[in-house]
Design a protein around this motif. Structure first.
Motif, PDB file in Angstrom:
ATOM      1  N   ASN A 178      47.475  17.600  37.433  1.00  0.00           N
ATOM      2  CA  ASN A 178      46.788  16.385  37.875  1.00  0.00           C
ATOM      3  C   ASN A 178      45.307  16.499  37.520  1.00  0.00           C
ATOM      4  OD1 ASN A 178      49.109  15.222  39.136  1.00  0.00           O
ATOM      5  ND2 ASN A 178      48.815  16.641  40.857  1.00  0.00           N
TER       6      ASN A 178
ATOM      7  N   ARG B 244      41.441  15.084  37.950  1.00  0.00           N
ATOM      8  CA  ARG B 244      40.523  14.315  38.807  1.00  0.00           C
ATOM      9  C   ARG B 244      39.093  14.745  38.500  1.00  0.00           C
ATOM     10  NH1 ARG B 244      44.605  15.678  42.542  1.00  0.00           N
ATOM     11  NH2 ARG B 244      45.783  13.869  43.307  1.00  0.00           N
TER      12      ARG B 244
ATOM     13  N   ASP C 203      33.966   9.311  40.250  1.00  0.00           N
ATOM     14  CA  ASP C 203      34.824   8.248  39.707  1.00  0.00           C
ATOM     15  C   ASP C 203      34.023   7.054  39.228  1.00  0.00           C
ATOM     16  OD1 ASP C 203      37.073   9.749  40.236  1.00  0.00           O
ATOM     17  OD2 ASP C 203      37.325   8.927  42.266  1.00  0.00           O
TER      18      ASP C 203
ATOM     19  N   GLN D  81      36.197   8.024  33.945  1.00  0.00           N
ATOM     20  CA  GLN D  81      37.610   7.687  34.131  1.00  0.00           C
ATOM     21  C   GLN D  81      38.420   8.411  33.059  1.00  0.00           C
ATOM     22  OE1 GLN D  81      35.363   4.854  33.724  1.00  0.00           O
ATOM     23  NE2 GLN D  81      34.961   4.999  35.940  1.00  0.00           N
ATOM     24  N   PHE D  82      39.700   8.703  33.397  1.00  0.00           N
ATOM     25  CA  PHE D  82      40.596   9.416  32.492  1.00  0.00           C
ATOM     26  C   PHE D  82      41.635   8.454  31.933  1.00  0.00           C
ATOM     27  CE2 PHE D  82      39.067  12.513  35.597  1.00  0.00           C
ATOM     28  CZ  PHE D  82      38.581  13.505  34.769  1.00  0.00           C
TER      29      PHE D  82
ATOM     30  N   THR E 244      45.879  10.545  34.203  1.00  0.00           N
ATOM     31  CA  THR E 244      45.553  11.395  35.356  1.00  0.00           C
ATOM     32  C   THR E 244      46.660  12.395  35.665  1.00  0.00           C
ATOM     33  OG1 THR E 244      46.465   9.729  36.858  1.00  0.00           O
ATOM     34  CG2 THR E 244      44.091   9.613  36.383  1.00  0.00           C
ATOM     35  N   ARG E 245      47.785  12.295  34.974  1.00  0.00           N
ATOM     36  CA  ARG E 245      48.897  13.223  35.186  1.00  0.00           C
ATOM     37  C   ARG E 245      49.498  13.561  33.824  1.00  0.00           C
ATOM     38  NH1 ARG E 245      52.495  14.621  39.380  1.00  0.00           N
ATOM     39  NH2 ARG E 245      54.613  15.115  38.676  1.00  0.00           N
TER      40      ARG E 245
END
Length: 640
Positions: free
Chosen positions: A577, A579, A583, A587-588, A591-592
């Protein structure tokens, strides 16, 4: 803390919202019984009362007989009663409850003794006598009436002897009370919590010789002002323009003297004795949590338990001040009727703190140039004076330079969970504590402390045990920090009576340091707080495995895209995960991610546009499927 003390409700903690609540005080009359005509009628209460009490102005307690009770109107002296001194005869049992109880108790005792008589011989003789009376009743109708009259005469003589013995026993006390009422002066004050009530009593030496008068007060809330500066301050505050004399009181008690403050009076001399009544007794009871007012019944019968909830601090009372000579003879008595009034709150503070610890707070206040009585261009106040209603609370201030902000320091000992401590703090501008500038109310909630040591960006899990009450309830758990602390179950659940339920909590702090969080369990039907915990989170920074430095342009409506690589260090397949702690800036794309053993992937980063130059550090957390930190990247973003 920030705000303006000159306006009510303005002092507040930073980041805390203020809720304005009001309380309306009403005076109601009891209409449950017929009015007593012997009591004085209600008169209009003037706002500005006389602060000088003179014994000869008709405020004495002796009116000259029971017929005059309630006749004297306000403003009339004793001279108006000279033509009305008469007495009205009345039954003694109606005037004296003690005598009435003695007479009726003796009658009840005689009835009980006759009922307990169980002698068979006597009962048989009484039955024969009753039969003979019934036979003779037809021939002699007057025999029954003669016996009844004789029995009534014996009973009346017995009652008269009882009344005579009672009168002989209470005659001396009643005569002394009547004589003392002649020299008694009555006065009424309407104090409020923390407000000082000032008045002067004109004391006169009625003798032709010198006397040293001792002032004896039976209550500590009423005192004599002996300091000249304090006396002058109250005279100016209450606009009392009467002569004053310095150093006329002797406060040093010597052996053999009558206790109390002493004053020397010449023959027929009059002096003004200043008094101050001030009460710091407040109601420290906290209303128990219960159902909403709309759910409660409209009408309820009052029970003895409800009667005990009356606020005793607003109960009226009578104080006596005796002025006595060296031979313990009273020359004057002041009867002070105290009618407390409800007070107004300017601020309400509510703090949550761990149980069995000390709460230490410093509340900073702004300068006081705009207070009433202070010149607009003046230097302000150099010191504030505080007074707490609870003697177990340490409250103090310090001297500061003119124009500097003031600080109020508090130190409170917290009890066991879930105890709630309530007290009041009053702020004064003068050392004589005459009129409070502000009245603050404090609630200190003692909560069970749960210590959690965590790592920034990593979830720490623990469980809380919730015990059921005597009845089953539909409850729901809430978190004070929804972004950093998650609770399971989130939806409402049934808490069975006398059962044990487990609440799972996960804490993921996003900043290094210590922080207090709260977990509350609330009854959904009655909105009642069932249980509360204080979660003390101590967060440390994770170990940084890689560091990057990126150059980002200023402006640009679409932001900037960057890429970094990450390799799975395990030989087997793993889920990660992604993070970050900012934020709002980063931003990604995903995220998983799921990587095979030793597989490498590219992480897509999207930075938000910035219109100002500078640099900032952003931490990227790579956690496993259980949200445990595997690696931490530090990205230094430079906007240029």
């Amino acid at each position: 803390m920030t705000g303006d003390l000159t306006r009510g409700g303005s002092v507040r903690a930073i980041g805390v919202q203020t809720i304005l609540k009001g309380r309306l005080h009403l005076r109601l009359a009891n209409v449950g019984h017929m009015p007593d005509t012997k009591r004085q009628k209600l008169t209009n209460h003037t706002l500005k009362e006389s602060k000088v009490i003179v014994q000869e102005d008709g405020s004495g307690a002796f009116l000259g007989g029971s017929l005059n009770a309630g006749i004297r109107q306000s403003g009339q002296g004793l001279a108006s009663l000279q033509q009305k001194r008469s007495y009205r005869a009345s039954h003694m049992t109606e005037k004296d409850r003690e005598l009435a109880s003695a007479l009726f108790s003796r009658q009840d005792k005689a009835v009980q003794e006759s009922n307990r008589e169980s002698d068979a011989v006597k009962q048989r003789k009484l039955a024969r006598m009753k039969a003979l009376r019934q036979l003779d009743n037809a021939s002699n109708g007057t025999s029954k009436s003669v016996l009844l009259k004789k029995e009534e005469r014996i009973q009346r003589n017995r009652d008269l002897r009882t009344i005579e013995l009672y009168r002989d026993r209470t005659k001396k006390e009643n005569i002394l009370n009547m004589l003392q009422s002649v020299i008694t002066t009555e006065h009424t004050v309407h104090p409020s919590f923390g407000h000082a009530e000032f008045f002067e009593f004109v004391l006169k030496n009625p003798y032709n010789v010198d006397h040293t008068i001792s002032i004896q007060i039976e209550d500590t809330e009423l005192s004599v002002i002996t300091e000249p500066r304090e006396w002058r301050h109250f005279k100016q505050l209450f606009e009392t323009y009467t002569p004053m004399e310095e150093n006329m009181f002797n406060t040093q008690d010597k052996k053999g003297d009558i206790p109390g403050i002493q004053i020397f009076l010449r023959p027929k001399e009059k002096v003004n004795v200043p008094f101050k009544y001030q009460s710091f007794q407040a109601n420290h009871s906290v209303n128990p949590q219960g159902p909403d007012e709309d759910i409660k019944p409209q009408f309820k019968i009052q029970t003895p338990y409800d009667e005990k909830k009356v606020d005793l601090t607003l109960k009226s009372k009578v104080l006596k001040v005796h002025f006595k000579t060296q031979d313990d003879k009273s020359i004057a008595v002041l009867s002070l009727q105290v009618e407390p009034q409800p007070h107004v709150l300017d601020q309400t503070f509510r703090f949550h703190h761990p149980e069995h610890s000390f709460l230490k707070k410093s509340i900073r206040l702004p300068p006081f140039q705009n207070l009433p009585g202070v010149p607009v261009s003046g230097p302000g106040l150099e010191k504030l004076y505080v007074k707490c209603s609870d003697d177990n609370v340490i409250c103090s201030t310090r001297n500061v330079s003119p124009g500097e902000p003031q600080d109020v320091f508090l130190k409170v000992a917290c009890g066991s969970s879930p105890e709630i401590k309530k007290f009041f703090v009053l702020i004064y501008s003068t050392p004589y504590l005459s009129r409070p500038l502000q009245t603050w109310q404090f609630y200190i909630h003692s909560l069970q402390r749960v210590d959690v040591n965590s790592v920034e960006g990593q979830t720490s899990r623990f469980s809380l045990i919730l015990r059921g009450t005597q009845a089953s309830r539909l409850v729901q758990a809430f978190s004070s920090h929804t972004l950093e602390m998650q609770i399971a179950p989130v939806e409402p659940f049934m808490l069975l009576a006398n059962s044990v339920h487990e609440i799972h909590v996960g804490v993921r702090p996003m900043a290094v340091g210590s922080k207090f969080m709260y977990v509350n369990v609330v009854d959904n039907e009655y909105h009642q707080l069932i249980r509360s915990w204080l979660v003390c989170v101590s967060c440390r920074q994770p170990i940084i495995t890689k560091a990057f430095e990126l150059q980002l342009p200023i402006g640009g409506g679409k932001g900037s895209n960057k890429r970094i690589t990450y390799k799975n260090p395990y030989p087997q397949k793993k889920v990660f995960n992604i993070r970050c702690n900012r934020d709002d800036l980063l931003q990604f794309r995903e995220t998983r991610i799921e990587l095979g053993g030793g597989e490498t992937c590219t992480l897509g980063l999207r930075f938000s546009p910035s219109h100002q130059g500078g640099s900032t550090e952003i931490l990227i957390f790579i956690n496993d499927e259980f949200d445990k930190n595997e690696e931490t990247f530090c990205v230094r973003a430079i906007y240029s």
